[in-house]
Design a protein around this motif. Structure first.
Motif, PDB file in Angstrom:
ATOM      1  N   LYS A  10       0.794  -1.227   0.000  1.00 47.18           N
ATOM      2  CA  LYS A  10       0.000   0.000   0.000  1.00 47.18           C
ATOM      3  C   LYS A  10       0.827   1.279   0.000  1.00 47.18           C
ATOM      4  O   LYS A  10       0.584   2.177  -0.796  1.00 47.18           O
ATOM      5  CB  LYS A  10      -0.991  -0.016   1.166  1.00 47.18           C
ATOM      6  CG  LYS A  10      -2.256  -0.788   0.851  1.00 47.18           C
ATOM      7  CD  LYS A  10      -3.229  -0.708   2.000  1.00 47.18           C
ATOM      8  CE  LYS A  10      -4.495  -1.500   1.666  1.00 47.18           C
ATOM      9  NZ  LYS A  10      -5.465  -1.470   2.786  1.00 47.18           N
ATOM     10  N   GLU A  13       2.220   1.823  -3.389  1.00 44.61           N
ATOM     11  CA  GLU A  13       1.198   2.198  -4.360  1.00 44.61           C
ATOM     12  C   GLU A  13       0.853   3.680  -4.236  1.00 44.61           C
ATOM     13  O   GLU A  13       0.696   4.385  -5.225  1.00 44.61           O
ATOM     14  CB  GLU A  13      -0.075   1.361  -4.127  1.00 44.61           C
ATOM     15  CG  GLU A  13       0.075  -0.112  -4.420  1.00 44.61           C
ATOM     16  CD  GLU A  13       0.168  -0.385  -5.901  1.00 44.61           C
ATOM     17  OE1 GLU A  13      -0.775  -0.050  -6.631  1.00 44.61           O
ATOM     18  OE2 GLU A  13       1.204  -0.925  -6.328  1.00 44.61           O
ATOM     19  N   GLU A  14       0.733   4.149  -3.010  1.00 41.43           N
ATOM     20  CA  GLU A  14       0.328   5.533  -2.774  1.00 41.43           C
ATOM     21  C   GLU A  14       1.321   6.537  -3.342  1.00 41.43           C
ATOM     22  O   GLU A  14       0.945   7.629  -3.763  1.00 41.43           O
ATOM     23  CB  GLU A  14       0.134   5.769  -1.275  1.00 41.43           C
ATOM     24  CG  GLU A  14      -1.143   5.110  -0.731  1.00 41.43           C
ATOM     25  CD  GLU A  14      -1.301   5.313   0.751  1.00 41.43           C
ATOM     26  OE1 GLU A  14      -0.446   6.008   1.354  1.00 41.43           O
ATOM     27  OE2 GLU A  14      -2.279   4.777   1.318  1.00 41.43           O
ATOM     28  N   TRP A  16       2.729   6.429  -6.040  1.00 44.34           N
ATOM     29  CA  TRP A  16       2.510   6.544  -7.485  1.00 44.34           C
ATOM     30  C   TRP A  16       1.143   7.136  -7.809  1.00 44.34           C
ATOM     31  O   TRP A  16       0.749   7.197  -8.972  1.00 44.34           O
ATOM     32  CB  TRP A  16       2.647   5.173  -8.145  1.00 44.34           C
ATOM     33  CG  TRP A  16       4.022   4.597  -8.054  1.00 44.34           C
ATOM     34  CD1 TRP A  16       4.446   3.625  -7.209  1.00 44.34           C
ATOM     35  CD2 TRP A  16       5.155   4.975  -8.822  1.00 44.34           C
ATOM     36  NE1 TRP A  16       5.769   3.361  -7.389  1.00 44.34           N
ATOM     37  CE2 TRP A  16       6.241   4.177  -8.387  1.00 44.34           C
ATOM     38  CE3 TRP A  16       5.375   5.904  -9.844  1.00 44.34           C
ATOM     39  CZ2 TRP A  16       7.518   4.285  -8.922  1.00 44.34           C
ATOM     40  CZ3 TRP A  16       6.643   6.002 -10.388  1.00 44.34           C
ATOM     41  CH2 TRP A  16       7.696   5.215  -9.937  1.00 44.34           C
ATOM     42  N   TYR A  60      -2.788   7.080 -11.572  1.00 43.28           N
ATOM     43  CA  TYR A  60      -1.827   6.121 -11.038  1.00 43.28           C
ATOM     44  C   TYR A  60      -0.629   5.947 -11.987  1.00 43.28           C
ATOM     45  O   TYR A  60      -0.787   5.915 -13.210  1.00 43.28           O
ATOM     46  CB  TYR A  60      -2.504   4.756 -10.835  1.00 43.28           C
ATOM     47  CG  TYR A  60      -1.560   3.663 -10.400  1.00 43.28           C
ATOM     48  CD1 TYR A  60      -1.051   3.634  -9.102  1.00 43.28           C
ATOM     49  CD2 TYR A  60      -1.157   2.684 -11.292  1.00 43.28           C
ATOM     50  CE1 TYR A  60      -0.170   2.643  -8.700  1.00 43.28           C
ATOM     51  CE2 TYR A  60      -0.273   1.677 -10.907  1.00 43.28           C
ATOM     52  CZ  TYR A  60       0.221   1.667  -9.609  1.00 43.28           C
ATOM     53  OH  TYR A  60       1.105   0.689  -9.225  1.00 43.28           O
ATOM     54  N   SER A  95       0.098  -3.128 -12.389  1.00 39.40           N
ATOM     55  CA  SER A  95       0.883  -1.925 -12.062  1.00 39.40           C
ATOM     56  C   SER A  95       1.111  -1.038 -13.276  1.00 39.40           C
ATOM     57  O   SER A  95       2.037  -0.233 -13.287  1.00 39.40           O
ATOM     58  CB  SER A  95       2.235  -2.336 -11.461  1.00 39.40           C
ATOM     59  OG  SER A  95       3.024  -2.996 -12.440  1.00 39.40           O
TER      60      SER A  95
END
Length: 415
Positions: A10, A13-14, A16, A60, A95
């Protein structure tokens, strides 16, 4: 184990993720009236980007993402650029970075510019050659003595040059009108275009500062339909089918405002009122148009609409001598004369009746309250009919009190 892996991923991910409203900037460029600088520009941010980048308004796959749209204020020649410091590697199907360029490209004309110097050259060239299209309706000044004039033009998709021009500025609908969408190139659409005209040296340049799209619907008139049925039995031709010099007269129409936008960098100066006043005067002067309606107005437009309708009706003494209860015949007569839809006409009537109401007169206040509540009930009948009587009475009273407070706030501004 899977949940633990997801939790570890997580934070990565954040980093990006970015907010699309913050990543995208919009600029308006035009030649400057200041001899010490070549161009004037205004930078703004979008209010909405969900129609492009999804409901969460997030993008994203990038770090320090910058999406730039720059417009020539007159011709709306478009510069488009995307930059970032890093992009996530496409190591798996989960991704892959969002395709920002393609998402925006589908919404702007194909001749967008990617070289900034070329764009500035285009701004300069277009500024002196671009002229508004359509029929000029009116003009006004915000300040007397200043050599800046605002002109309003009416155009349709049959107007030369307008179809291509509309493709350039329509993306602003997505950014500044909630739930706004592109409209089809239907001949029943018409648009009021608001341009600023100012002098630079011995020439004038035009900049688009706002617009309003409106759709021509058939105006269903129950009374006329009944008369047409009677006329048919007497071998007479219905009103909507009358012929003049070999041509069928167009049917009566209801003009409905769909998109109304003053660009953010010129808001708060009175342009919204000027544009709305022009549309309303156009409606009143056009015998084909029987009613002006609005498609789901937002709060800011309601303010413009209420203010201008109230001031005009007050100027015309439309409600002079009226007190609650106002009979249906009078209301219908006012609605036809001033071409407002029933809800807006009643709203303005209720505000004006409240302005003149002596609240210490119990009988007069009761008559006003009952008239407003009757309208509220009729408007919400489908919802209220399934509620028991005591709760229905309570709900109506709550709504009435809330509405009176809203009306009083309006009257404080425009009393």
């Amino acid at each position: 184990m899977t949940e633990m892996v997801e939790e570890l991923l997580k934070p990565q991910e954040e980093e990006w993720l970015c907010n699309s409203n913050e990543a995208l900037t919009i600029w308006f460029f035009e030649p400057s009236t200041d001899p010490d600088q070549e161009f004037d520009s205004a930078q703004v941010y979008p209010m909405f980007t969900y129609s492009i980048f999804g409901d969460k308004e997030q993008i994203y796959g990038y770090k320090n993402l910058e999406i730039t749209l720059k417009f020539s204020s007159g011709s709306f020649a478009t510069y488009f650029d995307v930059r970032y410091s890093d992009k996530i590697p496409d190591v798996s199907s989960t991704s892959i970075a969002d395709n920002v360029i393609d998402k925006v490209k589908t919404l702007i004309p194909n001749d967008y510019i990617t070289n900034f110097d070329t764009f500035l050259q285009t701004v300069n060239e277009n500024a002196y050659s671009f002229k508004p299209m359509g029929e000029k309706i009116t003009e006004y000044r915000l300040e007397e003595g200043k050599d800046i004039i605002y002109e309003i033009y009416r155009a349709t998709f049959n107007t030369p040059r307008f179809k291509e021009y509309h493709k350039r500025f329509q993306i602003l609908v997505l950014f500044y009108i909630e739930a706004g969408t592109y409209i089809e190139e239907d001949e029943k659409w018409e648009t009021m275009l608001l341009f600023e005209r100012k002098r630079i040296g011995d020439k004038y340049i035009y900049s688009l500062v706002g617009f309003c799209t409106m759709y021509n619907y058939y105006f269903y008139n129950r009374e006329e339909c009944v008369n047409n049925i009677i006329d048919r039995t007497n071998n007479k031709v219905p009103v909507s089918e009358r012929v003049n010099e070999g041509k069928v007269i167009p049917e009566d129409i209801r003009l409905r405002i769909s998109q109304f936008l003053i660009f953010p960098h010129v808001q708060g100066k009175g342009h919204g009122s000027k544009l709305y006043q022009t549309i309303y005067k156009y409606v009143l002067s056009n015998s084909r148009i029987k009613e002006l309606a609005v498609e789901i107005p937002n709060d800011s437009f309601e303010v413009i609409r209420d203010k201008n309708d109230l001031l005009y009706l007050r100027e015309q003494k439309a409600f002079e001598g009226l007190a609650a209860p106002v009979d249906k015949k009078t209301i219908d007569s006012l609605r036809r004369k001033y071409k407002l839809n029933k809800r807006q006409l009643l709203r303005c009537l209720e505000i004006e009746l409240l302005r003149k109401l002596n609240k210490s007169d119990a009988a007069a206040y009761k008559a006003y309250r009952l008239q407003v509540k009757e309208r509220l009930y009729n408007w919400n009948k489908e919802i209220l009919k399934d509620i028991d009587r005591d709760e229905r009475i309570e709900k109506l009273e709550e709504t009435f009190k809330s509405l009176v407070e809203e009306y009083q706030d309006i009257l404080l501004k425009y009393n």
